[in-house]
Design a protein around this motif. Sequence first.
Motif, PDB file in Angstrom:
ATOM      1  N   GLU A 105       0.827  -1.210   0.000  1.00  0.00           N
ATOM      2  CA  GLU A 105       0.000   0.000   0.000  1.00  0.00           C
ATOM      3  C   GLU A 105       0.858   1.256   0.000  1.00  0.00           C
ATOM      4  O   GLU A 105       0.541   2.248  -0.665  1.00  0.00           O
ATOM      5  CB  GLU A 105      -0.954   0.002   1.205  1.00  0.00           C
ATOM      6  N   ASP A 106       1.955   1.230   0.754  1.00  0.00           N
ATOM      7  CA  ASP A 106       2.866   2.378   0.759  1.00  0.00           C
ATOM      8  C   ASP A 106       3.457   2.620  -0.623  1.00  0.00           C
ATOM      9  O   ASP A 106       3.680   3.757  -1.033  1.00  0.00           O
ATOM     10  CB  ASP A 106       4.003   2.170   1.769  1.00  0.00           C
ATOM     11  N   ILE A 107       3.705   1.521  -1.329  1.00  0.00           N
ATOM     12  CA  ILE A 107       4.284   1.643  -2.666  1.00  0.00           C
ATOM     13  C   ILE A 107       3.239   2.181  -3.650  1.00  0.00           C
ATOM     14  O   ILE A 107       3.474   3.159  -4.370  1.00  0.00           O
ATOM     15  CB  ILE A 107       4.828   0.272  -3.141  1.00  0.00           C
ATOM     16  N   THR A 108       2.067   1.566  -3.643  1.00  0.00           N
ATOM     17  CA  THR A 108       1.057   1.936  -4.654  1.00  0.00           C
ATOM     18  C   THR A 108       0.472   3.314  -4.389  1.00  0.00           C
ATOM     19  O   THR A 108       0.116   4.031  -5.307  1.00  0.00           O
ATOM     20  CB  THR A 108      -0.083   0.894  -4.692  1.00  0.00           C
ATOM     21  N   SER A 109       0.407   3.716  -3.094  1.00  0.00           N
ATOM     22  CA  SER A 109      -0.157   5.037  -2.810  1.00  0.00           C
ATOM     23  C   SER A 109       0.860   6.138  -3.051  1.00  0.00           C
ATOM     24  O   SER A 109       0.518   7.319  -3.020  1.00  0.00           O
ATOM     25  CB  SER A 109      -0.600   5.096  -1.344  1.00  0.00           C
ATOM     26  N   GLY A 110       2.117   5.786  -3.267  1.00  0.00           N
ATOM     27  CA  GLY A 110       3.139   6.810  -3.458  1.00  0.00           C
ATOM     28  C   GLY A 110       3.664   7.374  -2.160  1.00  0.00           C
ATOM     29  O   GLY A 110       4.503   8.279  -2.145  1.00  0.00           O
ATOM     30  N   LYS A 111       3.208   6.819  -1.027  1.00  0.00           N
ATOM     31  CA  LYS A 111       3.673   7.295   0.266  1.00  0.00           C
ATOM     32  C   LYS A 111       5.190   7.134   0.402  1.00  0.00           C
ATOM     33  O   LYS A 111       5.870   7.922   1.073  1.00  0.00           O
ATOM     34  CB  LYS A 111       2.970   6.481   1.371  1.00  0.00           C
ATOM     35  N   VAL A 112       5.696   6.122  -0.288  1.00  0.00           N
ATOM     36  CA  VAL A 112       7.133   5.843  -0.231  1.00  0.00           C
ATOM     37  C   VAL A 112       7.950   7.022  -0.741  1.00  0.00           C
ATOM     38  O   VAL A 112       9.064   7.264  -0.280  1.00  0.00           O
ATOM     39  CB  VAL A 112       7.431   4.552  -1.038  1.00  0.00           C
ATOM     40  N   LEU A 113       7.388   7.765  -1.650  1.00  0.00           N
ATOM     41  CA  LEU A 113       8.114   8.894  -2.215  1.00  0.00           C
ATOM     42  C   LEU A 113       8.496   9.895  -1.116  1.00  0.00           C
ATOM     43  O   LEU A 113       9.609  10.416  -1.079  1.00  0.00           O
ATOM     44  CB  LEU A 113       7.250   9.570  -3.275  1.00  0.00           C
ATOM     45  N   GLU A 114       7.524  10.149  -0.231  1.00  0.00           N
ATOM     46  CA  GLU A 114       7.788  11.063   0.883  1.00  0.00           C
ATOM     47  C   GLU A 114       8.567  10.372   2.005  1.00  0.00           C
ATOM     48  O   GLU A 114       9.363  10.994   2.690  1.00  0.00           O
ATOM     49  CB  GLU A 114       6.455  11.582   1.463  1.00  0.00           C
ATOM     50  N   HIS A 115       8.247   9.107   2.218  1.00  0.00           N
ATOM     51  CA  HIS A 115       8.850   8.364   3.343  1.00  0.00           C
ATOM     52  C   HIS A 115       9.491   7.085   2.834  1.00  0.00           C
ATOM     53  O   HIS A 115       9.028   5.981   3.114  1.00  0.00           O
ATOM     54  CB  HIS A 115       7.782   8.003   4.384  1.00  0.00           C
ATOM     55  N   PRO A 116      10.607   7.221   2.133  1.00  0.00           N
ATOM     56  CA  PRO A 116      11.200   6.025   1.514  1.00  0.00           C
ATOM     57  C   PRO A 116      11.688   4.999   2.546  1.00  0.00           C
ATOM     58  O   PRO A 116      11.796   3.815   2.224  1.00  0.00           O
ATOM     59  CB  PRO A 116      12.369   6.585   0.700  1.00  0.00           C
ATOM     60  N   GLU A 117      11.941   5.467   3.792  1.00  0.00           N
ATOM     61  CA  GLU A 117      12.426   4.509   4.809  1.00  0.00           C
ATOM     62  C   GLU A 117      11.384   3.432   5.111  1.00  0.00           C
ATOM     63  O   GLU A 117      11.700   2.378   5.660  1.00  0.00           O
ATOM     64  CB  GLU A 117      12.847   5.235   6.084  1.00  0.00           C
ATOM     65  N   LYS A 118      10.110   3.687   4.670  1.00  0.00           N
ATOM     66  CA  LYS A 118       9.055   2.680   4.880  1.00  0.00           C
ATOM     67  C   LYS A 118       9.306   1.402   4.075  1.00  0.00           C
ATOM     68  O   LYS A 118       8.648   0.380   4.301  1.00  0.00           O
ATOM     69  CB  LYS A 118       7.691   3.245   4.461  1.00  0.00           C
ATOM     70  N   LEU A 119      10.237   1.488   3.129  1.00  0.00           N
ATOM     71  CA  LEU A 119      10.545   0.297   2.336  1.00  0.00           C
ATOM     72  C   LEU A 119      11.289  -0.748   3.148  1.00  0.00           C
ATOM     73  O   LEU A 119      11.295  -1.923   2.809  1.00  0.00           O
ATOM     74  CB  LEU A 119      11.401   0.688   1.113  1.00  0.00           C
ATOM     75  N   CYS A 120      11.972  -0.298   4.225  1.00  0.00           N
ATOM     76  CA  CYS A 120      12.763  -1.235   5.029  1.00  0.00           C
ATOM     77  C   CYS A 120      11.988  -1.598   6.293  1.00  0.00           C
ATOM     78  O   CYS A 120      11.762  -0.757   7.156  1.00  0.00           O
ATOM     79  CB  CYS A 120      14.093  -0.610   5.430  1.00  0.00           C
ATOM     80  N   ARG A 121      11.588  -2.838   6.345  1.00  0.00           N
ATOM     81  CA  ARG A 121      10.771  -3.286   7.465  1.00  0.00           C
ATOM     82  C   ARG A 121      11.275  -4.603   8.011  1.00  0.00           C
ATOM     83  O   ARG A 121      11.999  -5.335   7.336  1.00  0.00           O
ATOM     84  CB  ARG A 121       9.321  -3.503   7.005  1.00  0.00           C
ATOM     85  N   PHE A 122      10.845  -4.893   9.231  1.00  0.00           N
ATOM     86  CA  PHE A 122      11.079  -6.243   9.756  1.00  0.00           C
ATOM     87  C   PHE A 122       9.918  -6.648  10.651  1.00  0.00           C
ATOM     88  O   PHE A 122       9.146  -5.808  11.116  1.00  0.00           O
ATOM     89  CB  PHE A 122      12.418  -6.363  10.495  1.00  0.00           C
ATOM     90  N   VAL A 123       9.795  -7.953  10.818  1.00  0.00           N
ATOM     91  CA  VAL A 123       8.802  -8.525  11.722  1.00  0.00           C
ATOM     92  C   VAL A 123       9.587  -9.357  12.733  1.00  0.00           C
ATOM     93  O   VAL A 123      10.532 -10.051  12.360  1.00  0.00           O
ATOM     94  CB  VAL A 123       7.824  -9.441  10.955  1.00  0.00           C
ATOM     95  N   LEU A 124       9.225  -9.246  14.001  1.00  0.00           N
ATOM     96  CA  LEU A 124       9.894 -10.060  15.015  1.00  0.00           C
ATOM     97  C   LEU A 124       8.845 -10.786  15.843  1.00  0.00           C
ATOM     98  O   LEU A 124       8.011 -10.167  16.499  1.00  0.00           O
ATOM     99  CB  LEU A 124      10.773  -9.174  15.913  1.00  0.00           C
ATOM    100  N   LEU A 125       8.896 -12.110  15.745  1.00  0.00           N
ATOM    101  CA  LEU A 125       8.003 -12.957  16.534  1.00  0.00           C
ATOM    102  C   LEU A 125       8.805 -13.500  17.712  1.00  0.00           C
ATOM    103  O   LEU A 125       9.894 -14.041  17.531  1.00  0.00           O
ATOM    104  CB  LEU A 125       7.510 -14.110  15.646  1.00  0.00           C
ATOM    105  N   THR A 126       8.296 -13.281  18.935  1.00  0.00           N
ATOM    106  CA  THR A 126       9.060 -13.725  20.110  1.00  0.00           C
ATOM    107  C   THR A 126       8.178 -14.457  21.106  1.00  0.00           C
ATOM    108  O   THR A 126       6.977 -14.235  21.189  1.00  0.00           O
ATOM    109  CB  THR A 126       9.683 -12.536  20.888  1.00  0.00           C
ATOM    110  N   PHE A 127       8.806 -15.319  21.868  1.00  0.00           N
ATOM    111  CA  PHE A 127       8.230 -15.821  23.110  1.00  0.00           C
ATOM    112  C   PHE A 127       9.344 -15.796  24.153  1.00  0.00           C
ATOM    113  O   PHE A 127      10.430 -16.315  23.916  1.00  0.00           O
ATOM    114  CB  PHE A 127       7.683 -17.246  22.963  1.00  0.00           C
TER     115      PHE A 127
END
Lengths: 694, 243
Positions: A105-127
Amino acid sequence: MSHIQYAPFSSAVDPGFWQILTEKKLNEFGLDESHQTINGFYSNGNAQGIPPQMTVDYAAFNREWKPPPRSFPVCGTLCNTNTIEKFREMDKKQLLSGVGQELWEDITSGKVLEHPEKLCRFVLLTFSDLKKYHYYYWFAFPALKFPEKSVYSEPPRALQEVLPPEKLSALAEAYDSYQSSRSTYATFFVVSDDGNGPIIADFKELDKLVSSPENVMVGVCDPSAVQGYPGWPVRNLLSFLTYRYTGKVQSIKVLMVRDRTHDGVRDFGQSVVASIAIPALEKEDILILPECVGWEKNERSKMGPRMVNLSSSMDPTRLAESAVDLNLRLMRWRLLPDLELDKIGSTRCLVLGSGTLGCNVARLLMSWGIRHITMVDNSKVSYSNPVRQTLFTFQDCINGGQPKAKAAAASLRNIFPGMQSEGISLSIPMPGHAITDSVLEQTKEDVKKLESLIDAHDAVFLLMDTRESRWLPTVVAAAKRKIVINAALGFDTFLVLRHGVRADDGPRKREGASAIPLGRIRGCELGCYFCNDVVAPGNSTRDRTLDQQCTVTRPGISMVASALAVELLVSVLQHPLGSDAEADTSANEDHLVRDAECSLGIVPHQIRGFLARFHQILPASRAFDMCTACSDVVLNKYKTEGFDFLLRAFNEPGFLEDLTGLTAMQDATDDAEVWGLSDDEEFSSGPGSMDMDT
Amino acid sequence: MAAAGSISADEFRSLAEKFADTSSKIDDGWHLEILASQDSVYLWRKSILPRSSQSNEQQKESQKDPGSAPPPVPSGHVVTPTKMSETTEICAQLDGQQLNVHDWDEMEMEEDEDEQCMPTVLLEREVLTYEYHILYSESYAVPVLYVNIYKQDGKLVPLDTVWEMSPSSFQKLLGEDKWTILTQQEHPLLGRPFLQLHPCHTGDLMSQVLKNSAGNIKQNYLATWLSTVGPMVGLHISPNYIT
């Protein structure tokens, strides 16, 4: 031409992250399992051979968060489960595709243009298993399978091969001044050159590309230090560039900044320039949500979680254990390289009597690293106890008082959770205290219990408040050949001694003293507490006044005697011959100067102290053939007849004297002669004459 | 007057500031942390190194000279296993015991190979993060070096392994007197366990060094001291700090 492959992020967790996660879980999240936003970062200055690390640290949960200097933000989603089952059963694909959808959604809405750091993400699953400090975790670095594949239209080359040195340094300078003008370094940016030198602009200026793609490069700070493989952020950038420019441009030049410094020398020229083809996609190909991938492989190279056990650095109990251990080892390393700490520490100690002596002895055993201590007593903590009996407090006295042995054992664990201490309430049957039929079964049980306790320990401390209560454990321990340390107190006198431990199960041999220098006695020939007596133990409490029955000793005496008792045990353990270590008599005073066989010094038989004169002496005596506790005849009777023999000793006055021949000796000898043989009235009368107390 | 070889807290602060300045000029990663509440400053840096670089001479050579670096990767194959790797493998096995193998297998995902992902065998498997802190000790009136070395999962490398990892030139020294040199202590400002290079020899060492230098004797204090003791725990100081 082969398609581009990217170097995936490799997760790196600072110890501080586990610490803050633990605190958050305990103080903030509770049972709340909802997703949390956290922060990670990466650097583009990795040396060659270092995998592209994405790090989470102590600051990961901070609201006002900035990546460390010269690092780039990675936006994370934490999913912390309450149980291992939930961790296991979590639908990992769904978890990842949820984040993938946000990315799309960030890519298709063009939000990435203003906030390109949104391209770098991670998920952390913990117990987090907070009782054991075990952490189960699994990172994902989401990437969209969009486009399905990418290829270079111009192969990657190192910047230093593409640009002459002066242009290279001009670019580095432009990069520096751009980055340092910002509050945090930009992950993505645009580089253009109209012939007057490089200009670096924010990522949102990207659309310039379409007008003049040949003079423009898209800049990305590349965590990868692996030649030929761009890092993960480049992959996500390509997803965005493909979506935005498919059909509009054929290829885009990408500058992957790898900003290494080694020994103060910067190596900006290792950055990579490549042209990447932008595939022309059909309209319908860019409308569907692409598949999201990116779960990290574990150390077994499997798509699976990892687990880390941090008890050694986070569990306070473990920290206390290693600190205590370190302290003892320090003694070894600095002063006594051959100190047998393992042997000492693994000695299982049975402490009979949990009064002033028992408490102090247990504390000192603990200081020596001994972990396995069993406390035995049959009374409860009373109001007068805690000031002298150092394991108790006022709290142990109220409501009728805690059982002493249990309270002492619990107190040891309170002081140091690494203790394996147990408290056992037990009455020890005694000669002269007749066993009536009503308590016969109980007495049998008690004897059995005491026998099994002595069996299960390596050293026995006799610290009870009467002489006769020491008889049974002396007999049993002698039969089982255990180390026995005995301590008894008078008002301002004390006796500490080790019992002789027989070399084998047979009758005691009288070897001539030929091999042993005069005045020294082998450990196996030393006497026990009862060897100096010509009377059997009897009821010593019968005619005593209250002041004689209670603790009437100078308070320091217990401390002194306890300390000597424990140090005597340690010296025995450290001596190469163990309990067979020879003892000097203090008549032979060369023990003060000669070299000892043992690095801790000599191992005396007895230490007798006289506080009124601040004096102590170290007598030694051989085992007595007619001893009522350790002579051959007593041990044989005990071994062959067991409880029946013990019962007669408890019940029949004169039985032990008759058995050992003491009666016959007394009949044959005039009493006055016996006393006349004594050469030193001060201590020859033996322990039986001392007031005893714990 | 302070004993030879020692420095005052104010001197430490200004030396630390200069050190951090130089570091930022050459991008060497040292940061000055100011704890206003405790009126203290300390320097810190994190370095990421392949696990074997400390004990592998070959690796060290290649690091020294990046210009003529051998063909890069797959370094996972180049690096010879050391004691360290055995230790960590054992740790990993022990760690794994908490869930039985069946549970782990069950949690693994069957997934098509991601064609755009490089084969991970080509990456150096194990790297270690070295976190260095330089604090001032009031009681010894000298700077003190603290270090923690941890794996990528945040697990600290234990003290005896750190001893084993130190270069051979320090092994003899450690063998004789290791407990007086490198032990685990609590970080006095952060309260976390750290390995500490014990400060008791620092004053003597530095008085020897300072005796032999004329003029501005103390301006290179930190760099001189660190370049002497740092290599024991993998810390190498750039000549840029010497003025």
